[in-house]
Scaffold this active site. Structure first.
Site, PDB file in Angstrom:
ATOM      1  N   LEU A   1      80.172  89.462  57.311  1.00  0.00           N
ATOM      2  CA  LEU A   1      79.538  88.349  56.597  1.00  0.00           C
ATOM      3  C   LEU A   1      80.265  87.875  55.339  1.00  0.00           C
ATOM      4  O   LEU A   1      79.893  86.864  54.750  1.00  0.00           O
ATOM      5  CB  LEU A   1      78.090  88.724  56.244  1.00  0.00           C
ATOM      6  CG  LEU A   1      77.176  88.896  57.466  1.00  0.00           C
ATOM      7  CD1 LEU A   1      75.781  89.311  57.053  1.00  0.00           C
ATOM      8  CD2 LEU A   1      77.126  87.623  58.315  1.00  0.00           C
ATOM      9  N   LYS A   2      81.288  88.594  54.914  1.00  0.00           N
ATOM     10  CA  LYS A   2      81.990  88.185  53.691  1.00  0.00           C
ATOM     11  C   LYS A   2      83.116  87.195  54.024  1.00  0.00           C
ATOM     12  O   LYS A   2      83.716  87.286  55.108  1.00  0.00           O
ATOM     13  CB  LYS A   2      82.604  89.410  53.000  1.00  0.00           C
ATOM     14  CG  LYS A   2      81.570  90.392  52.505  1.00  0.00           C
ATOM     15  CD  LYS A   2      80.996  89.900  51.210  1.00  0.00           C
ATOM     16  CE  LYS A   2      79.933  90.837  50.700  1.00  0.00           C
ATOM     17  NZ  LYS A   2      79.264  90.347  49.505  1.00  0.00           N
TER      18      LYS A   2
ATOM     19  N   HIS B   1      81.413  83.203  66.445  1.00  0.00           N
ATOM     20  CA  HIS B   1      80.266  82.548  65.800  1.00  0.00           C
ATOM     21  C   HIS B   1      79.260  82.199  66.903  1.00  0.00           C
ATOM     22  O   HIS B   1      79.658  81.762  67.984  1.00  0.00           O
ATOM     23  CB  HIS B   1      80.751  81.283  65.067  1.00  0.00           C
ATOM     24  CG  HIS B   1      79.650  80.587  64.351  1.00  0.00           C
ATOM     25  ND1 HIS B   1      79.179  81.004  63.126  1.00  0.00           N
ATOM     26  CD2 HIS B   1      78.896  79.499  64.688  1.00  0.00           C
ATOM     27  CE1 HIS B   1      78.192  80.213  62.740  1.00  0.00           C
ATOM     28  NE2 HIS B   1      77.999  79.296  63.672  1.00  0.00           N
TER      29      HIS B   1
HETATM   30  C1  GRF Z   1      77.004  87.762  66.432  1.00  0.00           C
HETATM   31  O1  GRF Z   1      75.980  86.913  66.802  1.00  0.00           O
HETATM   32  C2  GRF Z   1      78.237  86.990  66.033  1.00  0.00           C
HETATM   33  O2  GRF Z   1      78.351  85.783  66.700  1.00  0.00           O
HETATM   34  C3  GRF Z   1      78.005  86.754  64.561  1.00  0.00           C
HETATM   35  O3  GRF Z   1      77.373  87.907  64.096  1.00  0.00           O
HETATM   36  C4  GRF Z   1      76.667  88.540  65.160  1.00  0.00           C
HETATM   37  C5  GRF Z   1      77.139  89.954  65.229  1.00  0.00           C
HETATM   38  O4  GRF Z   1      76.375  90.708  66.113  1.00  0.00           O
HETATM   39  N1  GRF Z   1      79.230  86.441  63.881  1.00  0.00           N
HETATM   40  P1  GRF Z   1      76.784  92.207  66.424  1.00  0.00           P
HETATM   41  O5  GRF Z   1      76.832  92.952  65.092  1.00  0.00           O
HETATM   42  O6  GRF Z   1      78.116  92.192  67.092  1.00  0.00           O
HETATM   43  O7  GRF Z   1      75.695  92.717  67.316  1.00  0.00           O
END
Ligand code: GRF
Length: 294
Positions: free
Chosen positions: A169-170, A188
């Site tokens: 998230l960063k 994404h």
């Molecule tokens: C996914 O939906 C991805 O598209 C987004 O963050 C989520 C990560 O899910 N960037 P996970 O931690 O892989 O289950």
């Protein structure tokens, strides 16, 4: 930064320095985690068909629990790639990529996991599998975190070829995007450029898709630049949005497709089937036909 300080960033790992034996040109690096110590040798005299041998031994037991595995490190003349995965959450995409590496459908190895949350599910899974965990970035609460320059140095130590963001998230700092050009992917959960950018993450994305009335959504995999979700698009998959979907329903349907798509794309990346069109758009050469792209 030396191997010692590099590995000490994971609270679970105990550092052991790398060794080089100049006599027989074998480099030996050791990584020790809470449960496992892994030995990795590389024959520097045979750069074309480098062979690795690995051995995992249980620290608490003198008995070898897994036998050395000799594996050919090249497939059709292509070197196996070293992957760094970045996560902040549960890490289901990380797990499916790791499984595909172990199962052989991705010609690569996850050699390090980077996280901003040492306690997240993805980091726990990595420790369980003996994969070194690095904390990034540095924060007020977490003094052990690395600076961008130290992270680049750490990834170089692990000889990382590609970086895969999987729910990290960063924002990725420019030091990293410059150090790994055309080598960093993100996934994404919407069809970019729609529903992307700062603030569009997790359920916020799916809520916005449903509220908009869009009839289709789906994952996008794109190269990473120094902004959120704006890098060149490499692959997408369409998923229907049903009339009575909740954000959770849609998220689950998209996530299922994410796991398939990310594995396929990383397999192509590791097999060097990602080609850059003259206008800078990346495309994927299909496995079946060298003249066919998607
Ligand atoms: C996914 O939906 C991805 O598209 C987004 O963050 C989520 C990560 O899910 N960037 P996970 O931690 O892989 O289950």
């Amino acid at each position: 930064m030396d191997a010692k300080s590099l590995l000490s960033v994971s609270s679970q790992n105990t550092p052991i320095p790398s060794l080089l034996n100049p006599k027989n040109s074998l480099s030996l690096s050791l990584v020790q985690s809470r449960k496992w110590v892994s030995f990795r040798t590389k024959n520097l005299l045979a750069p074309q068909t480098v062979r690795y041998s690995r051995r995992l031994e249980c620290i608490n037991s003198v008995q070898k629990v897994k036998h050395a595995v000799d594996e050919e490190d090249t497939k059709a003349g292509i070197k196996k790639k070293n992957l760094a995965v970045f996560v902040s959450g549960g890490g289901s995409n990380f797990r499916s990529i790791h499984d595909a590496c172990v199962g052989g459908s991705i010609h690569g190895d996850v050699v390090v996991l980077v996280t901003n949350k040492l306690g997240c599910g993805g980091a726990e899974y990595a420790r369980d599998k003996g994969i070194p965990v690095i904390l990034f970035p540095k924060s007020k609460d977490e003094a052990n975190g690395l600076s961008p320059t130290d992270l680049v140095a750490a990834l170089r130590k692990f000889e990382v070829d590609f970086i895969l963001l999987a729910g990290y998230l960063k924002l990725i700092p420019v030091e990293l995007t410059r150090a790994f050009p055309r080598s960093m992917l993100n996934i994404h959960p919407s069809l970019l450029p729609a529903f992307g950018g700062k603030g569009y993450y997790g359920m916020k994305v799916h809520n916005a898709v449903i509220a908009s009335g869009a009839r289709y959504s789906g994952p996008t995999i794109h190269f990473v630049d120094e902004h959120y979700d704006t890098g060149r698009i490499l692959a997408q998959r369409v998923v229907p949005v049903l009339w009575n979907d909740t954000a959770q329903d849609l998220a689950a349907r998209v996530l299922q497709e994410e796991h398939r798509l990310y594995v396929e794309v990383v397999a192509a990346l590791c097999e060097e089937r990602v080609i850059w069109r003259e206008d800078g758009v990346p495309i994927i050469q299909t496995k079946e036909n060298a003249n066919d792209y998607s």
